[in-house]
Design a protein around this motif. Structure first.
Motif, mmCIF file in Angstrom:
data_model
loop_
_atom_site.group_PDB
_atom_site.id
_atom_site.type_symbol
_atom_site.label_atom_id
_atom_site.label_comp_id
_atom_site.label_asym_id
_atom_site.label_seq_id
_atom_site.Cartn_x
_atom_site.Cartn_y
_atom_site.Cartn_z
ATOM 1 N N TRP A 1 -20.896 5.966 1.310
ATOM 2 C CA TRP A 1 -21.358 6.971 0.347
ATOM 3 C C TRP A 1 -20.684 6.695 -0.990
ATOM 4 N N GLN A 2 -19.375 6.511 -0.916
ATOM 5 C CA GLN A 2 -18.619 6.161 -2.113
ATOM 6 C C GLN A 2 -17.425 5.297 -1.745
ATOM 7 N N SER A 3 -17.039 4.429 -2.639
ATOM 8 C CA SER A 3 -15.791 3.684 -2.476
ATOM 9 C C SER A 3 -15.185 3.562 -3.872
ATOM 10 N N PHE A 4 -13.948 3.976 -4.013
ATOM 11 C CA PHE A 4 -13.339 3.958 -5.355
ATOM 12 C C PHE A 4 -11.818 3.993 -5.255
ATOM 13 N N CYS A 5 -11.161 3.883 -6.400
ATOM 14 C CA CYS A 5 -9.698 3.914 -6.426
ATOM 15 C C CYS A 5 -9.222 5.175 -7.145
ATOM 16 N N VAL A 6 -8.031 5.589 -6.788
ATOM 17 C CA VAL A 6 -7.401 6.734 -7.440
ATOM 18 C C VAL A 6 -6.036 6.265 -7.924
ATOM 19 N N LEU A 7 -5.648 6.723 -9.112
ATOM 20 C CA LEU A 7 -4.343 6.334 -9.644
ATOM 21 C C LEU A 7 -3.462 7.567 -9.791
ATOM 22 N N PRO A 8 -2.568 7.793 -8.818
ATOM 23 C CA PRO A 8 -1.648 8.931 -8.953
ATOM 24 C C PRO A 8 -0.570 8.587 -9.992
ATOM 25 N N ASP A 9 0.047 9.619 -10.527
ATOM 26 C CA ASP A 9 1.092 9.364 -11.528
ATOM 27 C C ASP A 9 2.416 9.105 -10.805
ATOM 28 N N GLY B 1 7.833 -11.917 -7.002
ATOM 29 C CA GLY B 1 8.421 -13.132 -7.582
ATOM 30 C C GLY B 1 9.922 -12.989 -7.761
ATOM 31 N N ASP B 2 10.613 -12.503 -6.725
ATOM 32 C CA ASP B 2 12.069 -12.340 -6.734
ATOM 33 C C ASP B 2 12.569 -11.307 -7.729
ATOM 34 N N GLU B 3 11.650 -10.600 -8.297
ATOM 35 C CA GLU B 3 12.095 -9.613 -9.274
ATOM 36 C C GLU B 3 11.809 -8.215 -8.770
ATOM 37 N N ARG B 4 12.672 -7.308 -9.061
ATOM 38 C CA ARG B 4 12.423 -5.914 -8.709
ATOM 39 C C ARG B 4 11.376 -5.373 -9.688
ATOM 40 N N THR B 5 10.376 -4.685 -9.136
ATOM 41 C CA THR B 5 9.387 -4.090 -10.038
ATOM 42 C C THR B 5 9.345 -2.584 -9.801
ATOM 43 N N TYR B 6 8.843 -1.905 -10.781
ATOM 44 C CA TYR B 6 8.680 -0.459 -10.671
ATOM 45 C C TYR B 6 7.266 -0.200 -11.179
ATOM 46 N N GLY B 7 6.321 -0.147 -10.221
ATOM 47 C CA GLY B 7 4.917 -0.153 -10.658
ATOM 48 C C GLY B 7 4.109 0.991 -10.080
ATOM 49 N N TYR B 8 2.837 0.995 -10.443
ATOM 50 C CA TYR B 8 1.926 2.063 -9.999
ATOM 51 C C TYR B 8 1.471 1.874 -8.557
ATOM 52 N N VAL B 9 1.198 3.004 -7.903
ATOM 53 C CA VAL B 9 0.560 3.006 -6.587
ATOM 54 C C VAL B 9 -0.930 3.250 -6.813
ATOM 55 N N VAL B 10 -1.765 2.474 -6.147
ATOM 56 C CA VAL B 10 -3.203 2.727 -6.219
ATOM 57 C C VAL B 10 -3.690 3.134 -4.839
ATOM 58 N N ALA B 11 -4.519 4.170 -4.776
ATOM 59 C CA ALA B 11 -5.063 4.595 -3.486
ATOM 60 C C ALA B 11 -6.527 4.182 -3.384
ATOM 61 N N ILE B 12 -6.893 3.701 -2.221
ATOM 62 C CA ILE B 12 -8.298 3.371 -1.963
ATOM 63 C C ILE B 12 -8.930 4.549 -1.231
ATOM 64 N N ARG B 13 -10.067 4.994 -1.725
ATOM 65 C CA ARG B 13 -10.806 6.081 -1.076
ATOM 66 C C ARG B 13 -12.200 5.546 -0.774
ATOM 67 N N ALA B 14 -12.567 5.512 0.488
ATOM 68 C CA ALA B 14 -13.922 5.082 0.856
ATOM 69 C C ALA B 14 -14.406 6.018 1.940
ATOM 70 N N VAL B 15 -15.601 6.572 1.757
ATOM 71 C CA VAL B 15 -16.109 7.541 2.732
ATOM 72 C C VAL B 15 -17.562 7.259 3.107
ATOM 73 N N THR B 16 -17.894 7.697 4.316
ATOM 74 C CA THR B 16 -19.295 7.714 4.720
ATOM 75 C C THR B 16 -19.734 9.188 4.705
ATOM 76 N N TRP C 1 -29.469 1.739 -5.776
ATOM 77 C CA TRP C 1 -28.546 2.080 -4.698
ATOM 78 C C TRP C 1 -27.145 2.351 -5.188
ATOM 79 N N ARG C 2 -27.000 2.663 -6.471
ATOM 80 C CA ARG C 2 -25.664 2.922 -6.983
ATOM 81 C C ARG C 2 -25.033 4.114 -6.274
ATOM 82 N N GLN C 3 -23.776 3.966 -5.899
ATOM 83 C CA GLN C 3 -23.068 5.095 -5.284
ATOM 84 C C GLN C 3 -22.910 6.194 -6.340
ATOM 85 N N PRO C 4 -22.805 7.452 -5.900
ATOM 86 C CA PRO C 4 -22.609 8.522 -6.886
ATOM 87 C C PRO C 4 -21.306 8.311 -7.658
#
Ligand code: XMP
Length: 555
Positions: free
Chosen positions: A475-483, A491-506, A428-431
């Motif tokens: 049908w599929q569920s996965f993550c996308v990493l935009p640049d 934790g009280d600190e300013r961060t400058y990090g990556y955005v991750v998008a969740i994509r899940a579809v039927t 049953w692995r998703q594509p």
């Protein structure tokens, strides 16, 4: 207009019968007049327990006769029977001595050919409609007088062919079903193959069992043994190579062949470094250790990363990954076939089991029946070219193809997989796309760092989706990493990090898809874990685009 796709061209190739000569199974031929549901008709017939083949409409009665079918189904199609380009009916099909069922356009063809009256209606009938059965005949026996049915047509049958009995009507179809049992002719205006026609499967079953007198005992799972026997016959004591991707098709193909010829088979798995977390280890464990299939794992991560340096354009990326993949696989296959050779630059190989395929001349491919229909493809040979960066190999080498899944639709491959012991997780692995995570790192170059971030996030998502019991529904569920990086505070600190998008579809077939309404608490857990466990990530977003207009993947 009745349907919205294009009929196969008049010179569309005719797929060979995927069943072996002498196979003792009842078969029904579905002739494709271009209906968008033609493949589905063939699948539904198989679900009833009768093997079916989908052939282009123009094949003619002779080709159909060679299959010795117990019945013929004419599919729907987009044309009007009165259009000059309308694909015609070969009248000889009506002289094969087996029942013929026309569906939608197929029914109109029958009616027109045999003297019924077919005309374009004032109003077309599209979508859910109400069917009223006046006379059940044989085709609609044991069904309610009133039932919903899915329609998609403008031309309409006003009078059935001579000698036929009208069985049903609907709001816009004076004759929505007819039969002429003496002549073996049956027609229905509605689509029995779609789920919106609740008695559709029963209608097909009646046609197959009571009208065509088929045994309803075909199933993909019970042909596994037959396939194993056939592979053994084809290969004899020859040696075989199989490319393994970890996906369901190549896994089932490899296991069938392994069951047939044991250690005469060696599988080659190319790790391009764009796989998900632990995927390579799982393949090694499953095939190398659990099933004891001789396995060569080619670690080509360095080579792929090198080629992908600085590349951001999606098509360029896909091309590089695709070409490189074929190169690596071919080099390894050639090396195996002609005897040990040094690994090419940027690759390392790990071997498990008794790899002894020197002189291999057979190559396994996980070709499915949908590929056969689409390409009309004959079976045959593959020539592998050697590349100049591997010394001492012949210019090219021809392998005979072994294609144990040629007769099967995707859901049937899963059934065979389950039958021969492939664990549920694999069945049953998703594509997962060939270019892997390479097309999920978007807008910037693919680097090891980004791959690691994406792998971690993806693994969290999979774990939580599985824990919520939703994995198989999607049908599929996965993550996308935009640049893209954004500002956050952790934790009280300013961060400058990556955005991750969740994509899940039927989806049913990836042609169209809807974004999955994942539960909020699941999304909350996933986002919390991603920003908590993956240091480089400080924001998680959800993709709520359907397909169309979006595609499932981002690149
Ligand atoms: P899209 O993004 O076009 O994807 O909506 C439709 C389905 O195809 C998969 N996909 C691929 N599969 N090689 C593959 O084997 C590829 O290059 C590829 N590109 C997209 C995608 O994951 C989805 O299931």
């Amino acid at each position: 207009m009745t349907d919205s796709s294009t009929p196969p061209a008049d010179d569309a190739p005719v797929p060979e019968n995927p069943l072996p000569d002498g196979a003792n199974v009842d078969e029904v031929v579905v002739l494709d007049f271009g209906g968008q549901y033609s493949q589905l008709i063939a699948r539904r017939v198989r679900e009833c327990g009768v093997f079916s083949e989908l052939l282009p409409h123009h094949v003619g009665a002779e080709e159909v006769r060679r299959r010795k079918p117990k019945g013929v189904i004419l599919s729907g199609g987009p044309a009007s029977v009165y259009s000059p380009e309308a694909p015609p009916l070969d009248p000889e099909l009506l002289n094969l001595g087996v029942p013929v069922l026309g569906i939608c356009y197929g029914m109109q063809l029958l009616a027109k050919e045999l003297g019924g009256r077919v005309e374009s209606a004032e109003v077309g009938e599209y979508g859910r409609s109400q069917l009223t059965v006046h006379d059940h005949g044989t085709l609609l026996k044991d069904q309610p007088d009133e039932q919903p049915a899915w329609m998609s047509h403008r031309d309409t049958v006003y009078t059935p062919p001579e000698g036929a009995t009208a069985l049903a009507s609907s709001t816009a179809s004076p004759v929505a079903a007819f039969e002429a049992p003496d002549r073996g002719l049956y027609g229905i205006q509605y689509h029995p193959e779609v789920v919106h026609t609740p008695y559709g499967q029963q209608t097909l079953q009646t046609f197959l069992r009571d009208i065509c007198h088929c045994d309803l005992d075909w199933s993909a799972a019970n042909i596994a043994e037959e396939q194993i026997r056939l592979v053994r016959e084809q290969v004899g004591d020859g040696k075989v190579i199989c490319g393994l991707s970890g996906g369901v098709d190549s896994s089932v193909a490899a296991l069938l062949v392994h069951k047939a010829v044991g250690d005469q088979l060696t599988c080659v798995y190319v790790d391009h470094g764009l796989m998900r977390k632990s995927e390579t280890e799982q393949v090694e464990k499953m095939f190398g250790e659990h099933f004891q299939v001789p396995l060569v794992v080619v670690d080509a991560k360095k080579r792929f990363l090198e080629r992908l340096k600085g590349v951001t354009e999606p098509e360029a990326k896909r091309k590089i990954i695709g070409t490189e993949f074929i190169r690596v696989f071919e080099e390894e296959a050639l090396k195996l076939a002609v005897g040990e050779q040094p690994s090419a630059e940027g690759t390392e190989t790990h071997v498990s089991g008794d790899v002894a395929v020197e002189g291999a001349r057979f190559l396994v491919q996980g070709t499915l029946y949908s590929d056969v229909i689409e390409s009309g493809g004959g079976t045959g040979a593959a020539t592998i070219k050697s590349h100049h960066n591997v010394g001492g190999l012949p210019d090219d080498l021809t392998f005979e193809l072994v294609e144990p899944l040629r007769a099967l639709f995707k859901d049937e491959v899963r059934a065979v997989g389950a039958e021969i012991g492939l664990p549920e997780r694999m069945v049953w692995r998703q594509p997962f796309p060939g270019p892997g995570l390479g097309i999920r790192i978007v807008g910037g170059e693919v680097t090891e760092e980004k791959l690691d971030i994406l792998r971690e996030c993806d693994s969290i998502l999979q774990e939580e989706v599985r824990a919520a019991g939703l994995y198989r529904e999607l049908w599929q569920s996965f993550c996308v990493l935009p640049d893209v990086r954004t500002v956050g505070v952790q934790g009280d600190e300013r961060t400058y990090g990556y955005v991750v998008a969740i994509r899940a579809v039927t989806s049913d077939d990836a042609m169209t898809a809807d974004w999955a309404r994942l539960p909020y608490d699941l999304l909350d857990r996933v986002a919390g874990r991603m920003v908590g466990e993956v240091r480089e990530v400080n924001r998680v977003v959800l993709d709520i685009t359907s397909k169309p207009p979006g595609t499932i993947e981002w690149e």
